[in-house]
Motif scaffolding. Sequence first.
Motif, PDB file in Angstrom:
ATOM      1  N   PHE A  14      25.298  93.778  40.610  1.00 32.02           N
ATOM      2  CA  PHE A  14      25.675  93.890  39.185  1.00 32.02           C
ATOM      3  C   PHE A  14      26.513  95.344  39.145  1.00 32.02           C
ATOM      4  CE2 PHE A  14      21.515  92.098  38.806  1.00 32.02           C
ATOM      5  CZ  PHE A  14      21.770  90.837  38.450  1.00 32.02           C
ATOM      6  N   SER A  15      27.785  95.343  40.144  1.00 36.66           N
ATOM      7  CA  SER A  15      28.525  96.482  40.123  1.00 36.66           C
ATOM      8  C   SER A  15      28.271  97.808  40.374  1.00 36.66           C
ATOM      9  CB  SER A  15      29.521  96.489  38.665  1.00 36.66           C
ATOM     10  OG  SER A  15      30.063  94.993  38.514  1.00 36.66           O
ATOM     11  N   LYS A  16      26.725  97.937  40.794  1.00 34.87           N
ATOM     12  CA  LYS A  16      26.486  99.149  41.140  1.00 34.87           C
ATOM     13  C   LYS A  16      26.162  99.098  42.608  1.00 34.87           C
ATOM     14  CE  LYS A  16      24.053 101.563  38.333  1.00 34.87           C
ATOM     15  NZ  LYS A  16      24.904 102.711  37.791  1.00 34.87           N
TER      16      LYS A  16
ATOM     17  N   THR B 157      10.724  92.264  38.857  1.00 31.24           N
ATOM     18  CA  THR B 157      10.733  90.869  39.491  1.00 31.24           C
ATOM     19  C   THR B 157      11.942  91.003  40.297  1.00 31.24           C
ATOM     20  OG1 THR B 157       9.277  90.077  37.708  1.00 31.24           O
ATOM     21  CG2 THR B 157      10.780  88.361  39.146  1.00 31.24           C
ATOM     22  N   ARG B 158      13.175  91.364  39.805  1.00 33.53           N
ATOM     23  CA  ARG B 158      14.230  91.195  40.537  1.00 33.53           C
ATOM     24  C   ARG B 158      14.555  91.761  41.824  1.00 33.53           C
ATOM     25  NH1 ARG B 158      18.734  90.273  35.463  1.00 33.53           N
ATOM     26  NH2 ARG B 158      17.853  88.107  35.074  1.00 33.53           N
TER      27      ARG B 158
ATOM     28  N   ALA C  75      20.054  97.763  32.726  1.00 37.87           N
ATOM     29  CA  ALA C  75      19.675  96.629  31.949  1.00 37.87           C
ATOM     30  C   ALA C  75      19.352  95.104  32.700  1.00 37.87           C
ATOM     31  CB  ALA C  75      20.987  96.372  30.889  1.00 37.87           C
ATOM     32  N   LYS C  76      20.035  95.018  33.803  1.00 35.40           N
ATOM     33  CA  LYS C  76      19.923  93.836  34.466  1.00 35.40           C
ATOM     34  C   LYS C  76      18.857  93.974  35.642  1.00 35.40           C
ATOM     35  CE  LYS C  76      24.529  92.408  33.800  1.00 35.40           C
ATOM     36  NZ  LYS C  76      26.004  91.852  34.326  1.00 35.40           N
TER      37      LYS C  76
ATOM     38  N   VAL D 168      24.362  87.709  46.278  1.00 37.69           N
ATOM     39  CA  VAL D 168      23.317  88.444  45.970  1.00 37.69           C
ATOM     40  C   VAL D 168      22.811  88.472  44.718  1.00 37.69           C
ATOM     41  CG1 VAL D 168      22.750  90.986  45.989  1.00 37.69           C
ATOM     42  CG2 VAL D 168      23.838  90.127  47.949  1.00 37.69           C
ATOM     43  N   GLU D 169      23.734  88.425  43.785  1.00 41.14           N
ATOM     44  CA  GLU D 169      23.344  88.441  42.278  1.00 41.14           C
ATOM     45  C   GLU D 169      22.511  87.106  41.891  1.00 41.14           C
ATOM     46  OE1 GLU D 169      26.745  89.562  39.803  1.00 41.14           O
ATOM     47  OE2 GLU D 169      26.943  91.497  40.684  1.00 41.14           O
TER      48      GLU D 169
END
Length: 470
Positions: free
Chosen positions: A334-336, A286-287, A281-282, A446-447
């Motif tokens: 994102f926790s992964k 682009t990211r 989802a995140k 990083v996020e």
Amino acid sequence: ESHSKGSEIAPSPVVHVRGLCESVVEGDLVEALEKFGNICYVMMMPFKRQALVEFEAMESADQCVTCGVNEAVYIAGQQAFFNYSTSKRITRPTNADDPSSGNKVLLLSIQNPLYPITTDVLYTVCNPIGNVLRIVIFKRNGIQAMVEYPFWSQKAKSALNGADIYAGCCTLKIEYARPTRLNVLRNDNDSWDYTKPFLVRRERGKGRQRQAILGEHPSSYSDNGYGSHCPLLPLPSNNRYKRSSPHDAQEVVAYPLPQTSSYMGHASSSSVAMVSGLHPAKMNCTRIFNLFCLYGNIEKVKFMKSVPGTALVEMGDEYAVDRAITHLNSIKVFSKRLNVCVSKQHAVIPSQVFELEDGSSSYKDFAMTRNNRFSSVGQASKNIIQPPAAVLHFYNVPPCITEDELQRLCTEHDVPGFIKFKVFDAKPSSKTISGLFEFDNKTHAVEVLTVLNHHQIRIPSKYGVLLQRE
């Protein structure tokens, strides 16, 4: 700090050594510590400046730890400190420590490989210690290689384990490898059989008519055995394609010019990275660009429909992929945990385009974006290549933006806020400001970089914010 901790841990034939100087090699430890008894195995931990040394006899380890408590023991000119290890034996491949097994193949892990590692580079480093038969480089888990000698390779391990190929980077961590012989199918940048010159090998002319790019002749090589503490090769110059002067030609390793991204020899030299472990989802194209652009130009990004949470990232060249693997593999976003490796694909083709969970396209072409940072030699030389850290460098921010507004930007985009903020002094005429954000940890940084890098700040003028790890 007290270093007399030997009694707190149960005695073991394995001794934990710390306080080592930079660029210490295995041979330095053996030279300093073999007076206590026979040493069966050494494991270097270069970036911690530590090592594990396994003695044949418990008494030898006892003597080493006791001596270290009572008097200064110097390794390569610097005092070291000793304690028993919690391990009773250093883990290594089966029979690797047994001279009678005749283990002739070394496994090299190249840590912090800021410069390209090729068969030519490794041959230059490894051949002076003994006649190298074959080399195979692979990039499944960072940059690793196997080097085969015609004899038991303990001498080479001892001389090179812990050494820097170039000053402060490309550090060698060496173990014995499981295979007893390497199988090489072709001679190129990633594999070479020096016993079979007909495997597409170029003629043996001086320098093999290739441009030498490993910089100037090293100022000093020491022939006094161990402990020279200088890098094995001179640093590449800023311009990787600079031709060295004629008198240097025999001293530097001959090196092929990088190919364009459209041509690659085989999978281990692809300019495409495969990234898995992406948050469904995140993360979007682009990211991925925002994160990977720190390590090389991004041409195209494509999420794979058949493998959820996985994307292909086509970069400017294979060295950009190497840098991305080195610095981004295994980081958490994102926790992964991301897994970054070399793809078998040689280019990203925009097939099976679909909509991601956030509504954006699964494919994006970045070839023409001005946000790529390696488009010229001058531009590329300004980039500081380093791993994720808790501090971000920001620039291109309008001077009217306040700390509170930047903090609010983080909140609005559901990313962690910063804990410290610093603006660099700027000229009164400057249209932008730059500075530093510090976060609780590197995962937060990083996020924020992944989400807010290149974010357009909506104010009367056209500024955008650029973020980079400091």
